[in-house]
Motif scaffolding. Structure first.
Motif, PDB file in Angstrom:
ATOM      1  N   LEU A 163       0.842  -1.287  -0.151  1.00  0.00           N
ATOM      2  CA  LEU A 163      -0.007   0.050  -0.130  1.00  0.00           C
ATOM      3  C   LEU A 163       0.922   1.201  -0.088  1.00  0.00           C
ATOM      4  O   LEU A 163       0.602   2.039  -0.828  1.00  0.00           O
ATOM      5  CB  LEU A 163      -0.900  -0.109   1.312  1.00  0.00           C
ATOM      6  N   GLU A 164       2.048   1.335   0.765  1.00  0.00           N
ATOM      7  CA  GLU A 164       2.795   2.417   0.761  1.00  0.00           C
ATOM      8  C   GLU A 164       3.381   2.801  -0.454  1.00  0.00           C
ATOM      9  O   GLU A 164       3.561   3.778  -0.838  1.00  0.00           O
ATOM     10  CB  GLU A 164       3.728   2.246   1.890  1.00  0.00           C
ATOM     11  N   GLN A 165       3.644   1.637  -1.211  1.00  0.00           N
ATOM     12  CA  GLN A 165       4.261   1.767  -2.557  1.00  0.00           C
ATOM     13  C   GLN A 165       3.375   2.746  -3.389  1.00  0.00           C
ATOM     14  O   GLN A 165       3.662   3.512  -4.130  1.00  0.00           O
ATOM     15  CB  GLN A 165       4.707   0.633  -3.251  1.00  0.00           C
ATOM     16  N   VAL A 166       2.056   2.017  -3.629  1.00  0.00           N
ATOM     17  CA  VAL A 166       1.318   2.591  -4.473  1.00  0.00           C
ATOM     18  C   VAL A 166       0.841   3.985  -4.086  1.00  0.00           C
ATOM     19  O   VAL A 166       0.519   4.853  -4.965  1.00  0.00           O
ATOM     20  CB  VAL A 166       0.076   1.480  -4.423  1.00  0.00           C
ATOM     21  N   VAL A 167       0.371   4.376  -2.848  1.00  0.00           N
ATOM     22  CA  VAL A 167       0.477   5.682  -2.424  1.00  0.00           C
ATOM     23  C   VAL A 167       1.449   6.552  -2.613  1.00  0.00           C
ATOM     24  O   VAL A 167       1.013   7.654  -2.976  1.00  0.00           O
ATOM     25  CB  VAL A 167      -0.020   5.631  -0.632  1.00  0.00           C
ATOM     26  N   TYR A 168       2.603   6.166  -2.350  1.00  0.00           N
ATOM     27  CA  TYR A 168       3.906   6.931  -2.974  1.00  0.00           C
ATOM     28  C   TYR A 168       3.750   7.439  -4.319  1.00  0.00           C
ATOM     29  O   TYR A 168       4.091   8.547  -4.560  1.00  0.00           O
ATOM     30  CB  TYR A 168       5.089   6.110  -2.428  1.00  0.00           C
ATOM     31  N   LEU A 169       3.529   6.646  -5.195  1.00  0.00           N
ATOM     32  CA  LEU A 169       3.550   6.862  -6.612  1.00  0.00           C
ATOM     33  C   LEU A 169       2.268   7.666  -7.098  1.00  0.00           C
ATOM     34  O   LEU A 169       2.443   8.721  -7.735  1.00  0.00           O
ATOM     35  CB  LEU A 169       3.326   5.527  -7.646  1.00  0.00           C
ATOM     36  N   ALA A 170       1.243   7.676  -6.066  1.00  0.00           N
ATOM     37  CA  ALA A 170      -0.035   8.368  -6.354  1.00  0.00           C
ATOM     38  C   ALA A 170       0.053   9.752  -5.943  1.00  0.00           C
ATOM     39  O   ALA A 170      -0.235  11.082  -6.798  1.00  0.00           O
ATOM     40  CB  ALA A 170      -1.467   7.944  -5.639  1.00  0.00           C
ATOM     41  N   ARG A 171       0.942  10.016  -4.948  1.00  0.00           N
ATOM     42  CA  ARG A 171       1.264  11.307  -4.342  1.00  0.00           C
ATOM     43  C   ARG A 171       2.234  11.946  -5.489  1.00  0.00           C
ATOM     44  O   ARG A 171       2.183  13.296  -5.529  1.00  0.00           O
ATOM     45  CB  ARG A 171       2.018  11.032  -2.999  1.00  0.00           C
ATOM     46  N   LEU A 172       3.078  11.368  -6.083  1.00  0.00           N
ATOM     47  CA  LEU A 172       4.087  11.993  -7.115  1.00  0.00           C
ATOM     48  C   LEU A 172       2.937  12.513  -8.364  1.00  0.00           C
ATOM     49  O   LEU A 172       3.624  13.655  -8.905  1.00  0.00           O
ATOM     50  CB  LEU A 172       4.722  10.957  -7.786  1.00  0.00           C
ATOM     51  N   HIS A 173       1.840  11.814  -8.442  1.00  0.00           N
ATOM     52  CA  HIS A 173       1.070  12.642  -9.502  1.00  0.00           C
ATOM     53  C   HIS A 173      -0.034  13.723  -8.786  1.00  0.00           C
ATOM     54  O   HIS A 173      -0.762  14.031  -9.382  1.00  0.00           O
ATOM     55  CB  HIS A 173      -0.049  11.467  -9.963  1.00  0.00           C
ATOM     56  N   PHE A 203      -1.669  13.906  -5.812  1.00  0.00           N
ATOM     57  CA  PHE A 203      -2.861  13.497  -4.988  1.00  0.00           C
ATOM     58  C   PHE A 203      -2.485  13.827  -3.633  1.00  0.00           C
ATOM     59  O   PHE A 203      -1.331  13.506  -3.188  1.00  0.00           O
ATOM     60  CB  PHE A 203      -3.308  12.046  -5.190  1.00  0.00           C
ATOM     61  N   SER A 204      -3.415  14.090  -2.676  1.00  0.00           N
ATOM     62  CA  SER A 204      -3.065  14.221  -1.330  1.00  0.00           C
ATOM     63  C   SER A 204      -2.902  13.040  -0.741  1.00  0.00           C
ATOM     64  O   SER A 204      -3.280  11.736  -1.342  1.00  0.00           O
ATOM     65  CB  SER A 204      -4.434  14.967  -0.564  1.00  0.00           C
ATOM     66  N   ARG A 205      -2.444  12.813   0.654  1.00  0.00           N
ATOM     67  CA  ARG A 205      -2.424  11.507   1.047  1.00  0.00           C
ATOM     68  C   ARG A 205      -3.535  10.738   1.603  1.00  0.00           C
ATOM     69  O   ARG A 205      -3.721   9.447   1.044  1.00  0.00           O
ATOM     70  CB  ARG A 205      -1.403  11.792   2.730  1.00  0.00           C
ATOM     71  N   ALA A 206      -4.678  11.473   1.931  1.00  0.00           N
ATOM     72  CA  ALA A 206      -5.978  10.755   1.984  1.00  0.00           C
ATOM     73  C   ALA A 206      -6.431  10.371   0.640  1.00  0.00           C
ATOM     74  O   ALA A 206      -6.821   9.295   0.603  1.00  0.00           O
ATOM     75  CB  ALA A 206      -6.680  12.001   2.587  1.00  0.00           C
ATOM     76  N   ASP A 207      -6.258  11.017  -0.342  1.00  0.00           N
ATOM     77  CA  ASP A 207      -6.959  10.637  -1.693  1.00  0.00           C
ATOM     78  C   ASP A 207      -6.096   9.502  -2.252  1.00  0.00           C
ATOM     79  O   ASP A 207      -6.467   8.622  -2.850  1.00  0.00           O
ATOM     80  CB  ASP A 207      -6.923  11.784  -2.644  1.00  0.00           C
ATOM     81  N   ALA A 208      -4.713   9.687  -2.179  1.00  0.00           N
ATOM     82  CA  ALA A 208      -3.857   8.442  -2.781  1.00  0.00           C
ATOM     83  C   ALA A 208      -4.030   7.168  -2.046  1.00  0.00           C
ATOM     84  O   ALA A 208      -4.146   6.172  -2.546  1.00  0.00           O
ATOM     85  CB  ALA A 208      -2.560   9.012  -2.458  1.00  0.00           C
ATOM     86  N   THR A 209      -4.309   7.378  -0.633  1.00  0.00           N
ATOM     87  CA  THR A 209      -4.513   6.057   0.148  1.00  0.00           C
ATOM     88  C   THR A 209      -5.895   5.565  -0.200  1.00  0.00           C
ATOM     89  O   THR A 209      -6.183   4.351  -0.400  1.00  0.00           O
ATOM     90  CB  THR A 209      -4.479   6.590   1.811  1.00  0.00           C
ATOM     91  N   THR A 210      -7.010   6.518  -0.365  1.00  0.00           N
ATOM     92  CA  THR A 210      -8.249   5.831  -0.959  1.00  0.00           C
ATOM     93  C   THR A 210      -8.242   5.225  -2.025  1.00  0.00           C
ATOM     94  O   THR A 210      -8.616   3.954  -2.419  1.00  0.00           O
ATOM     95  CB  THR A 210      -9.113   7.053  -0.787  1.00  0.00           C
ATOM     96  N   ARG A 211      -7.637   5.690  -3.186  1.00  0.00           N
ATOM     97  CA  ARG A 211      -7.403   5.255  -4.486  1.00  0.00           C
ATOM     98  C   ARG A 211      -6.631   3.884  -4.551  1.00  0.00           C
ATOM     99  O   ARG A 211      -6.884   2.949  -4.995  1.00  0.00           O
ATOM    100  CB  ARG A 211      -6.791   6.202  -5.281  1.00  0.00           C
ATOM    101  N   ALA A 212      -5.478   4.083  -3.760  1.00  0.00           N
ATOM    102  CA  ALA A 212      -4.512   2.819  -3.690  1.00  0.00           C
ATOM    103  C   ALA A 212      -5.310   1.680  -3.122  1.00  0.00           C
ATOM    104  O   ALA A 212      -5.011   0.448  -3.715  1.00  0.00           O
ATOM    105  CB  ALA A 212      -3.285   3.077  -3.058  1.00  0.00           C
ATOM    106  N   THR A 213      -5.990   1.891  -2.087  1.00  0.00           N
ATOM    107  CA  THR A 213      -6.500   0.689  -1.426  1.00  0.00           C
ATOM    108  C   THR A 213      -7.649   0.248  -2.172  1.00  0.00           C
ATOM    109  O   THR A 213      -7.793  -1.108  -2.445  1.00  0.00           O
ATOM    110  CB  THR A 213      -7.105   1.315  -0.076  1.00  0.00           C
ATOM    111  N   ALA A 214      -8.416   0.977  -2.876  1.00  0.00           N
ATOM    112  CA  ALA A 214      -9.499   0.463  -3.722  1.00  0.00           C
ATOM    113  C   ALA A 214      -8.736  -0.513  -4.766  1.00  0.00           C
ATOM    114  O   ALA A 214      -9.465  -1.574  -5.314  1.00  0.00           O
ATOM    115  CB  ALA A 214     -10.369   1.567  -4.055  1.00  0.00           C
TER     116      ALA A 214
END
Length: 294
Positions: A89-99, A101-112
């Motif tokens: 999860l940490e890995q995918v959140v990290y890449l989403a944040r590089l695009h 996204f906020s941490r909350a949005d990135a975590t929601t997107r990555a988890t789903a």
């Protein structure tokens, strides 16, 4: 629409790509197939701007694709590029944040997305603890997490078991249905045949065939039929205009010289006994591939 027009690339005296032209259409899955060294990965890297072409253009929506456009691209390389010590999860959140996204949005997107890909129970596992197939799923999640407009996947089904192939295929089909333009390469021709809407075959740096799956099947089809009947099919060997490819009992595979001959055969078969099947036989992707690169 993503379009390549006249893409050429050489390394010294060796031409790797020679006038590549094709389109990747939104809402459709485009399979990109060819042997090792055919030019698939080089083409993908030029689309992404990682390599520059010697000639030709890559356009998106009719305009040259620039750095801002490519922020809306998703890419999965054939070589895995994840950080092995990071949790999934940490890995995918990290890449989403590089695009962005906020941490909350990135975590929601990555988890789903990870749950959609069947990794919901592995969120806190380190990448290095995953099987190669599950690492592949995580790599796909990284490519998808920012909802890219264009998705470029190099061998996305490599290392996946049949159930995982189905999961990933369904995820990609949903992304295409939502409007993404998806180009994927694979050596697994049966998967490409089942999944793709459009097909591009490359060999020796040139496009040998391109079009919809059904168009290419029709273009390379012969007048070949299969007959399943209650009567022995040996009589077909004496029919004018018929060349029997194979038969056993009441089942026969045969070529005809015209469509009229096929209808004559059907009428004769019905007269000889019950017919359970009489259908044209379309070539498989593997057969088309062998034909166009020969």
């Amino acid at each position: 629409m993503l379009s390549l027009d006249g893409i050429t690339k050489s390394y010294g005296a060796r031409t790797v790509l020679d006038g590549i032209r094709f389109d990747v259409v939104p809402g459709r899955l485009t399979g990109f197939v060819g042997g090792n060294g055919a030019g698939k990965t080089t083409t993908m890297r030029i689309i992404l701007g990682v390599l520059s072409a010697d000639a030709g253009t890559v356009t998106l929506g009719g305009a040259p694709a620039g750095a801002d456009d490519r922020q809306r691209f998703g890419y999965m390389p054939e070589e895995r590029g994840l950080y092995p010590k990071m949790k999934v999860l940490e890995q995918v959140v990290y890449l989403a944040r590089l695009h962005g996204f906020s941490r909350a949005d990135a975590t929601t997107r990555a988890t789903a997305l990870l749950e959609e890909l069947g990794l919901g129970e592995r969120l806190d596992d380190k990448i290095e603890a995953l099987s190669l197939g599950n690492q592949q799923r995580a790599q796909i999640a990284v490519a998808l997490v920012h909802d890219p407009q264009v998705l470029i996947l190099d061998e996305p089904f490599s290392g996946l078991d049949p159930l995982a192939v189905d999961v990933v295929a369904e995820v990609l089909q949903r992304r295409a249905a939502a409007g993404a333009a998806i180009l994927f390469s694979s050596h697994q021709l049966d998967v490409v045949e089942r999944l793709c809407d459009d097909l591009i075959i490359i060999a020796g740096g040139t496009i040998r065939a391109a079009g919809s799956r059904d168009e290419l099947r029709a273009l390379h089809s012969t007048l070949r039929y299969r007959l399943d009947s209650a009567a022995d099919a040996g009589w077909l060997r004496a029919e004018p205009g018929v060349s029997v490819v194979d038969f056993e009992g009441g089942t026969a595979l045969f070529d005809v010289d015209t469509a009229d001959t096929a209808q004559r055969v059907l009428h004769e078969a019905v007269a000889r006994g019950a017919v359970s099947r009489f259908a044209p036989q379309h070539p498989s992707l593997a057969q088309i591939f062998k034909e166009v690169i020969a």
